[in-house]
Design a protein around this motif. Structure first.
Motif, PDB file in Angstrom:
ATOM      1  N   GLU A 304      19.905  13.147  53.054  1.00 39.41           N
ATOM      2  CA  GLU A 304      20.393  13.134  51.675  1.00 39.41           C
ATOM      3  C   GLU A 304      19.660  12.077  50.847  1.00 39.41           C
ATOM      4  OE1 GLU A 304      22.617  15.272  50.223  1.00 39.41           O
ATOM      5  OE2 GLU A 304      22.346  16.309  52.140  1.00 39.41           O
ATOM      6  N   PRO A 305      19.435  12.373  49.558  1.00 42.16           N
ATOM      7  CA  PRO A 305      18.787  11.387  48.692  1.00 42.16           C
ATOM      8  C   PRO A 305      19.665  10.163  48.487  1.00 42.16           C
ATOM      9  CG  PRO A 305      19.574  13.263  47.411  1.00 42.16           C
ATOM     10  CD  PRO A 305      19.744  13.625  48.854  1.00 42.16           C
ATOM     11  N   VAL A 306      19.041   8.991  48.383  1.00 42.23           N
ATOM     12  CA  VAL A 306      19.758   7.732  48.186  1.00 42.23           C
ATOM     13  C   VAL A 306      19.249   7.082  46.900  1.00 42.23           C
ATOM     14  CG1 VAL A 306      20.368   5.490  49.174  1.00 42.23           C
ATOM     15  CG2 VAL A 306      19.915   7.433  50.691  1.00 42.23           C
ATOM     16  N   THR A 307      20.125   6.933  45.909  1.00 36.13           N
ATOM     17  CA  THR A 307      19.726   6.288  44.655  1.00 36.13           C
ATOM     18  C   THR A 307      19.633   4.780  44.856  1.00 36.13           C
ATOM     19  OG1 THR A 307      22.007   6.018  43.890  1.00 36.13           O
ATOM     20  CG2 THR A 307      20.902   8.086  43.326  1.00 36.13           C
ATOM     21  N   THR A 308      18.991   4.106  43.925  1.00 35.16           N
ATOM     22  CA  THR A 308      18.845   2.650  44.041  1.00 35.16           C
ATOM     23  C   THR A 308      20.188   1.938  44.025  1.00 35.16           C
ATOM     24  OG1 THR A 308      18.554   2.410  41.640  1.00 35.16           O
ATOM     25  CG2 THR A 308      16.565   2.675  42.964  1.00 35.16           C
ATOM     26  N   ALA A 309      21.194   2.530  43.400  1.00 39.05           N
ATOM     27  CA  ALA A 309      22.523   1.924  43.361  1.00 39.05           C
ATOM     28  C   ALA A 309      23.177   1.910  44.735  1.00 39.05           C
ATOM     29  CB  ALA A 309      23.416   2.665  42.364  1.00 39.05           C
ATOM     30  N   ASN A 310      22.680   2.751  45.659  1.00 33.63           N
ATOM     31  CA  ASN A 310      23.282   2.864  46.990  1.00 33.63           C
ATOM     32  C   ASN A 310      22.371   2.374  48.112  1.00 33.63           C
ATOM     33  OD1 ASN A 310      25.853   4.113  46.261  1.00 33.63           O
ATOM     34  ND2 ASN A 310      24.614   5.860  45.627  1.00 33.63           N
ATOM     35  N   ILE A 311      21.233   1.799  47.748  1.00 38.59           N
ATOM     36  CA  ILE A 311      20.349   1.221  48.759  1.00 38.59           C
ATOM     37  C   ILE A 311      21.005  -0.032  49.336  1.00 38.59           C
ATOM     38  CG2 ILE A 311      18.188  -0.080  48.984  1.00 38.59           C
ATOM     39  CD1 ILE A 311      17.740   2.870  49.069  1.00 38.59           C
TER      40      ILE A 311
END
Length: 360
Positions: A304-311
């Motif tokens: 799944e893609p991970v946005t910078t807010a969830n890194i």
């Protein structure tokens, strides 16, 4: 295009991938899309159904997805359309989002369903970007253009609800909108930049919802995490640049936007920087990719893609990268001023790597 639950899920999947680190979460997008179905039937149309003189308005969010005080209600989308319609003296013929993103793609949906205004298969930009001016189809550097921006956000229970209307140049009003977002807790929704369809044809990312569907379907077709990631790399004519564990992760919210970076090792060291969206990847002193090139992180376990807010520190990811030619870019990506702003905010060179794009 028929808008139903399946389409919404596919658009959200494609949107968060095309968000390239920003643009909000897929879950928020699906929530907004499904909410629009409760109000009515959002309708999406191709640009050929409109006349050149018809007015198109942008609906977007501005601020930091990571802000703890960010608060938006569905009714805010309707309210900003009401105010802007009164200012214009006419109802817009169609609505577009500022960008493609997990949630930002769905900016026009609720307003469309409530007001019966169709969504155009277009956006100001076919990927996500950190500045409102970048999602202004080149209006930021268009001399003489005066815009109207109507913003609303904040939790009324916390006495943070703000409504704001600004008229003037795109950079001046965009600055006021960002300041409003900060004061409202971190996020506002905005109706802005009314322009004729003729301008949209020339300066917007026309067909980007269709592109988002294609990307979302390719990702969802993957049976394994690796297949999901590879499908994205293939459809964007890119590659899996590297895989590894995130180290040295840093994040701060500065002037309403998330700024940070991290390192990743896969045979060699990669340094990745972001400003809401991924801005650059360097390795061994060489710039490999520069915004608006495509750069995105994917969870190695789930695909799944991970946005910078969830890194997060220690997260194992794959980084997919592709040339900017694989994306549908709007006129805002051709303004030098935006890249100068990135240089100031992130502290890395940008302009020298985008000379093929910027206005001379």
């Amino acid at each position: 295009m028929t808008i139903d639950r399946k389409t919404i899920e596919e658009l959200a999947a494609g949107g968060v991938i095309l968000g390239a680190g920003g643009g909000g979460s897929k879950e928020m997008g699906i929530k907004a899309g499904l909410a629009s179905l409760e109000y009515g039937e959002p309708r999406m149309i191709p640009i050929d159904e409109l006349d050149d003189g018809d007015v198109v308005v942008t609906i977007s969010g501005v601020g930091s997805p990571a802000s703890k005080g960010a608060y938006i209600e569905n009714s805010y989308y309707n309210r900003i359309i009401e105010i802007l319609t009164k200012e214009l003296g006419q109802k817009p013929a169609a609505l577009i989002p500022s960008e493609m993103g997990g949630s930002s793609s769905f900016g026009p949906f609720i307003a469309s369903a409530i007001n019966g205004i169709p969504i155009l298969d277009a956006a100001c930009n076919g990927r996500a970007h950190p500045l409102g001016t970048m999602g202004s189809m080149g209006l930021n550097e268009t001399k003489g253009y005066k815009t109207i921006q109507v913003a609303m956000g904040g939790d009324p229970a916390e006495d943070h609800l703000i409504e704001m209307t600004a008229k003037g140049s795109v950079p001046d009003t965009a600055s006021l909108v960002l300041s409003t977002a900060i004061r409202a807790g971190g996020l506002v929704v905005v109706a802005r930049n009314p322009v004729p369809v003729k301008y949209v044809r020339e300066k917007a990312a026309v067909g980007c919802y269709t592109h988002s569907l294609e990307v979302g379907r390719a990702h969802m077709a993957g049976k394994t995490a690796d297949e999901k990631i590879r499908n994205v790399a293939d459809i964007l004519e890119g590659k899996i640049l590297c895989k590894g564990e995130i180290r040295g992760y840093r994040l701060e919210t500065r002037n309403g936007l998330d700024v940070g970076g991290f390192c990743l090792s896969d045979q060699k060291e990669y340094s990745i920087r972001f400003w809401n969206e991924y801005m650059a990847i360097d390795s061994d002193g060489e710039r490999l990719y520069t915004f608006p090139d495509y750069m995105m992180t994917f969870d190695l376990e789930t695909g799944e893609p991970v946005t910078t807010a969830n890194i997060a520190e220690g997260l194992k990811v794959a980084v997919v990268a592709a040339p900017r030619s694989s994306l549908i870019l709007g006129g805002g990506m051709r303004e030098a001023s935006g890249y100068r702003a990135v240089e100031d905010a992130v502290g890395i060179p940008m302009l020298q790597y985008v000379q093929d794009l910027v206005s001379k």
